[in-house]
Scaffold this active site. Structure first.
Site, mmCIF file in Angstrom:
data_model
loop_
_atom_site.group_PDB
_atom_site.id
_atom_site.type_symbol
_atom_site.label_atom_id
_atom_site.label_comp_id
_atom_site.label_asym_id
_atom_site.label_seq_id
_atom_site.Cartn_x
_atom_site.Cartn_y
_atom_site.Cartn_z
ATOM 1 N N SER A 410 0.826 -1.209 0.000
ATOM 2 C CA SER A 410 0.000 0.000 0.000
ATOM 3 C C SER A 410 0.859 1.256 0.000
ATOM 4 O O SER A 410 0.343 2.364 -0.107
ATOM 5 C CB SER A 410 -0.929 0.000 1.210
ATOM 6 O OG SER A 410 -0.188 -0.204 2.390
ATOM 7 N N HIS A 431 -2.993 -2.922 -5.640
ATOM 8 C CA HIS A 431 -3.290 -2.517 -4.269
ATOM 9 C C HIS A 431 -4.791 -2.618 -4.018
ATOM 10 O O HIS A 431 -5.563 -1.798 -4.498
ATOM 11 C CB HIS A 431 -2.775 -1.085 -4.027
ATOM 12 C CG HIS A 431 -3.062 -0.581 -2.651
ATOM 13 N ND1 HIS A 431 -3.266 0.743 -2.378
ATOM 14 C CD2 HIS A 431 -3.195 -1.243 -1.476
ATOM 15 C CE1 HIS A 431 -3.513 0.877 -1.088
ATOM 16 N NE2 HIS A 431 -3.478 -0.300 -0.526
ATOM 17 N N GLU A 443 -6.069 -0.113 -6.941
ATOM 18 C CA GLU A 443 -5.031 0.790 -7.451
ATOM 19 C C GLU A 443 -4.008 -0.083 -8.173
ATOM 20 O O GLU A 443 -3.443 -1.006 -7.578
ATOM 21 C CB GLU A 443 -4.326 1.512 -6.291
ATOM 22 C CG GLU A 443 -4.795 2.927 -6.058
ATOM 23 C CD GLU A 443 -4.019 3.625 -4.942
ATOM 24 O OE1 GLU A 443 -3.947 4.850 -4.965
ATOM 25 O OE2 GLU A 443 -3.491 2.949 -4.032
ATOM 26 N N ASN A 481 -3.314 6.652 -0.365
ATOM 27 C CA ASN A 481 -2.690 6.783 0.955
ATOM 28 C C ASN A 481 -1.801 8.013 1.056
ATOM 29 O O ASN A 481 -1.619 8.563 2.138
ATOM 30 C CB ASN A 481 -1.902 5.514 1.303
ATOM 31 C CG ASN A 481 -2.824 4.395 1.752
ATOM 32 O OD1 ASN A 481 -3.996 4.652 2.060
ATOM 33 N ND2 ASN A 481 -2.338 3.169 1.788
#
Ligand code: CAA
Length: 701
Positions: A410, A431, A443, A481
Site C-alpha cells: 500500500s 493494491h 489501485e 494513501n
C-alpha cells in the site's frame, strides 16, 4: 432520413430499429429519429403495429447522460415518448441486453413489451442522483405495484426479464430471434384484436397502500441515503403516482427531475459515472495490445488481505494457490474465506454445494515450486521491503516466463521490488482495499519498467473481478494513501489546537464520509498507524514535526489499540462498534498541547472540513503535477471507491471544482499565513496555483 433509426416494413408490422452504439442512449439523433419514424408510420394505412427494437449489444441504456447539465438539444425525451404514446399503431418494445432508465421508460410508453430471456431491466437513475424522469416513477408502480417499484427505483438494481415478467413489467419472454418473436407477437395481438394498452391508464387505489407506508420506507433508507438528494424525490413521486391522476403525476415528476438534475449531488454522481469509465483508458497503451491469459492465480500470504484477494478470483471460477509459510496459517486463512462465503448462504446468494465448489478452487501450498504454472501471482504479506524483495526473487526463480508478478503493497516502492527480479517488465502493484473481497477499488501501480501488456491485462482483469481499476505511478502511498496523510495530519493538528476527537469526526461524518478520521484510525488499529509512521521516520521521509504522531503514540502507550482492544481514540464498551468519547483522551490531548506550547482555540465545523480536505486536494494537485495520476477524475474514483468519499460530492478534486479552485487556493494561502508553514504543509502545488490563476478547474465538464 435518420442516421441512427431505420424502419423496415414486414407485412402489417413496422420494425423501427435504433442503431446508436455503444449502448443506444437516447441522444438528440435518437429522439429525432424515433419521432420521425413513428410520425412517418401515421400515413401508412397498411401498417397496423410497430416493433421498437435496437441493434448492437443492448436495448436503450437510458437517456444520454452526457447531455445532462447543459441545455438539452432538439426534441425532448418527453416529446419522443408522447409520439409513441399517441401513435395509432399498436406498439411493442423488443428488449435485449439492458433496458435502463429512459430505456425502460420508452418500453413502458409502448403498448406491450417482449424481452429476451437473458435481458435485464431497471431504473438506475438514483445512482446518478436522478429519478426516472420520463414517466418511470408513474408507470412502474402502475405496472408492478407500489412497493416493488419503489424498491427498484431506490436500489437502482437491475431485474432479470423473467422476474420482470412475473412482476408485470414484461408481457412476453422470447428465447431467441427477438425481432422475429416481437413481430410474431405483434401479429398475434393484432389478430386477437388486442387493445392499445397504456400503463398510464391503470389507476392505483390509494387504499391499497398501508397507512404510514411511505414514512416507513423513508425511515428504512435513512442511513443509506444520508446526504443524497434523489431518494426523497423518488418517494415523493411515487406518492404522487398513488394520489394524483397520471398526467398530473407526470408534471410533478418532471419538476422533481429538474430539481435533481440541477442539484450538486447529481453533478457529483454523474461525474463519478464518467470518471469510472475514463479510468479504464490509459492514453499511451496501444488499443490492440494482446492480453496475457490469466487462468491460474496465486496469492502469497493467507491473512485477511490475502484471503480477501483470493476470493475475488475464486468467485469468478479462477483456481487460486494460497501460499504461506506453514500449513496451519493457510488453514486458518481458508477458514476465514469459508466463513465469508458461508455468509452468502445465509443471504441466499449461494448454496452449500456452490460453497464447496468455490472452496475446491483453492490449493494450499507452502512450496513456491508449485507456482510454476500460475499466470498471476499477488504477494500480500505485511509491509516490509526486505521480505517483499526476498519473495519476488524466489518468484523470479520459479514462475514461468510471462507470469505477472504483483505486489499488494500500500506504500512501498514498486520499482525497488521489481528490481529484485530479472524481469521487472512483469512486475506491477495491485493494491486492494480492505475488505478486499468487497471494496471496489483496485489501485494498479505501474512501475517504471512494467510492460504495456501486463498493465492492460491487469486493467481488464480488474473489471472481470468487479473492481474499478485506477492506474497510479510509483510514489509513497500511491494516490490514495499519499493523500490520506494530509487528511490525517490536519485532523491531528486541529486536535492539538483545541478541537475534540468527536467534534472532528462529526464534522467529517456530516460532510458525508462514512466515519471521521479518528473512528477510522480505531477501526484500522491505532498501532498500525503508529508503526507505519515510525518506519517513515526511520526512513527520514517525514518532516521532523514534534506534533505529528504524538497523540497516537500516547494512545498506544496507554494500551489502546483501537476497536480491537476495546479502546482507542474512543471507548468501545461490551464490544460496541460505535465508540463513546473518553474524557481521559481529551485530558491527555490537552496535556500534550500544553507541553508543546500550542495555543487553544475554538475550531468550527467549516474549518475542520476545509483543513481536512484542502491538503488532500493540494496533494492531489501535486500528484497530477508529477504524473502519478493520469487525470484528476482518477483521483476522485480512488477516493469514492477506496475510502468512501461521498459520491454526491464527486470526489475531492470534483469537490474542489464545485467550491471553486480559486477559493480553495486562496484558503490554502490563507492557512499558510494563519497557521504557519514551517514544514511546507501549505505550499500550494504549482498545478493548483496555475489552475487558480487561469480560472480553470480540475475536471473540464
Ligand atoms: N448515456 C451516455 N453514455 C452512456 C450511457 C448513457 N446512458 N450509458 C453508457 N454510456 C457510455 C459509457 O460512458 C461508455 O462510454 P465510453 O466507452 O466512451 O467510456 C460506453 O457507453 C459503454 O458503457 P460501459 O463501459 O458502462 O459498458 P458496460 O457494458 O460495462 O455497461 C451499461 C453497459 C450497463 C448500460 C452501463 O453503461 C450503464 O449502467 N449505463 C448507465 C445506465 C443508466 O444509468 N441509465 C439511466 C440514464 S438517466 C435516464 O435515463 C434519466 C431519465 O429517466 C430520463
Amino acid at each position: 432520413m435518420s442516421s441512427v433509426v431505420s424502419t423496415d416494413i414486414r407485412g402489417d408490422v413496422a420494425v423501427v430499429t435504433i442503431d446508436s452504439p455503444p449502448v443506444n442512449a437516447i441522444s438528440k439523433a435518437v429522439r429525432e429519429g424515433v419521432i420521425d419514424a413513428f410520425e412517418g408510420l401515421e400515413g401508412q394505412d397498411g401498417v397496423r403495429a410497430a416493433v421498437l427494437c435496437c441493434a448492437g449489444r443492448t436495448f436503450i441504456a437510458g437517456a444520454d447522460i452526457s447531455e445532462f447539465g447543459k441545455e438539452i438539444p432538439g426534441p425532448t425525451l418527453h416529446e419522443m415518448l408522447e409520439t409513441i404514446e399517441r401513435s395509432s399503431k399498436l406498439s411493442v418494445a423488443a428488449i435485449h441486453g439492458t433496458a435502463l432508465g429512459g430505456g425502460l421508460e420508452t418500453a413502458m410508453a409502448c403498448n406491450y413489451r417482449i424481452a429476451l430471456d437473458s435481458a435485464r431491466v431497471g431504473l438506475p437513475e438514483v445512482h446518478l442522483g436522478l429519478l426516472p424522469g420520463a414517466g418511470g416513477t408513474q408507470l412502474l408502480p402502475r405496472l408492478v405495484g407500489v412497493a416493488p417499484a419503489l424498491e427498484a427505483m431506490l436500489s437502482g438494481k437491475m431485474i432479470t426479464a423473467p422476474k420482470a415478467a412475473e412482476m408485470g413489467a414484461i408481457d412476453k419472454i422470447a428465447q431467441d430471434n427477438l425481432v422475429d418473436a416481437a413481430v410474431a407477437f405483434a401479429e398475434e395481438l393484432l389478430a386477437s384484436g388486442a387493445e392499445q394498452k397504456y400503463a398510464g391508464d391503470i389507476v392505483i387505489d390509494p387504499a391499497s397502500v398501508p397507512e404510514g407506508y411511505f414514512d416507513q420506507v423513508r425511515a428504512s433508507i435513512a442511513r443509506k441515503s444520508r446526504g443524497y438528494f434523489a431518494p426523497e424525490q423518488i418517494i415523493k413521486c411515487v406518492e404522487a403516482a398513488v394520489n394524483l391522476p397520471y398526467r398530473e403525476g407526470r408534471d410533478f415528476e418532471r419538476d422533481r427531475f429538474m430539481e435533481c438534475i440541477n442539484s450538486p449531488e447529481s453533478a457529483g454522481q454523474r461525474h463519478i459515472f464518467f470518471a469510472e469509465r475514463a479510468a479504464s483508458k490509459i492514453p499511451d497503451l496501444p488499443k490492440d495490445v494482446a492480453l496475457r491469459d490469466i487462468k491460474k492465480v496465486a496469492v502469497i500470504g493467507s491473512g485477511t488481505m490475502g484471503g480477501g484477494i483470493a476470493m475475488n478470483f475464486a468467485s469468478k471460477g479462477i483456481p487460486v494457490y494460497m501460499v504461506d509459510v506453514d500449513e496451519a496459517a493457510i488453514e486458518r486463512g481458508l477458514g476465514v474465506v469459508r466463513a465469508n462465503y458461508a455468509r452468502g448462504i445465509k443471504k441466499g446468494r449461494i448454496t452449500e454445494e456452490q460453497l464447496e465448489q468455490l472452496m475446491g478452487l483453492f490449493t494450499p501450498t507452502t512450496d513456491y515450486a508449485a507456482l510454476a504454472d500460475a499466470d498471476l501471482v499477488i504477494e500480500a504479506v505485511f509491509e516490509n521491503m526486505a521480505l517483499k524483495k526476498e519473495i519476488f526473487s524466489r518468484l523470479d526463480a520459479v514462475c514461468k516466463p510471462g507470469a505477472i508478478l504483483a505486489t499488494n503493497t500500500s506504500t512501498l516502492d514498486v520499482d525497488e521490488i521489481a528490481e529484485a527480479t530479472s524481469r521487472p517488465e512483469d512486475v506491477l502493484g495491485m493494491h486492494f482495499f480492505s475488505p478486499a473481497n468487497i471494496m471496489k477499488l483496485l489501485e494498479i501501480v505501474r512501475a517504471k519498467k512494467t510492460a504495456p501488456d501486463a498493465l492492460a491485462t491487469v486493467m481488464k482483469l480488474s473489471k472481470m473481478i468487479g473492481k474499478v481499476g485506477v492506474v497510479s505511478g510509483v510514489c509513497y502511498g500511491f494516490i490514495g494513501n499519499r493523500m490520506l496523510e494530509g487528511y490525517r495530519r490536519e485532523a491531528t493538528l486541529m486536535l492539538l489546537e483545541g478541537a475534540r476527537v468527536e467534534q472532528i469526526d462529526k464534522a467529517m461524518y456530516d460532510f458525508g464520509m462514512p466515519m471521521g478520521p479518528f473512528a477510522m484510525a480505531d477501526l484500522a488499529g491505532v498501532d498500525v498507524g503508529v508503526k507505519i509512521r515510525k518506519e517513515r521516520e526511520l526512513a527520514g521521509t517525514l518532516p521532523n514535526d514534534p506534533r505529528q504522531g504524538v497523540i497516537s503514540e500516547r494512545i498506544v502507550e496507554m494500551g489502546r489499540l483501537g476497536q480491537k482492544s476495546g479502546a482507542g481514540y474512543y471507548l468501545y464498551e461490551d464490544g460496541a462498534r460505535v465508540g463513546t468519547p473518553d474524557p481521559a483522551i481529551e485530558a491527555m490531548v490537552r496535556e500534550e498541547a500544553a507541553r508543546l506550547g500550542i495555543e487553544q482555540r475554538t475550531i468550527d465545523a467549516d474549518e475542520i472540513v476545509s483543513r481536512c480536505l484542502y491538503p488532500m486536494i493540494n496533494i492531489g494537485a501535486q500528484i497530477l503535477d508529477e504524473g502519478i495520476a493520469i487525470r484528476a477524475s482518477d483521483i476522485d474514483v480512488v477516493w469514492v471507491y477506496g475510502y468512501g468519499f461521498p459520491p454526491y460530492r464527486g470526489g475531492p478534486m470534483k469537490y474542489a471544482d464545485m467550491v471553486g479552485v480559486k477559493a480553495v487556493y486562496d484558503q490554502i494561502c490563507q492557512y499558510r499565513e494563519s497557521l504557519g508553514n514551517e514544514f511546507g504543509y501549505w505550499d500550494p502545488a504549482p498545478y493548483l496555483e496555475n489552475l487558480a490563476e487561469s480560472g480553470g478547474s480540475f475536471n473540464d465538464e
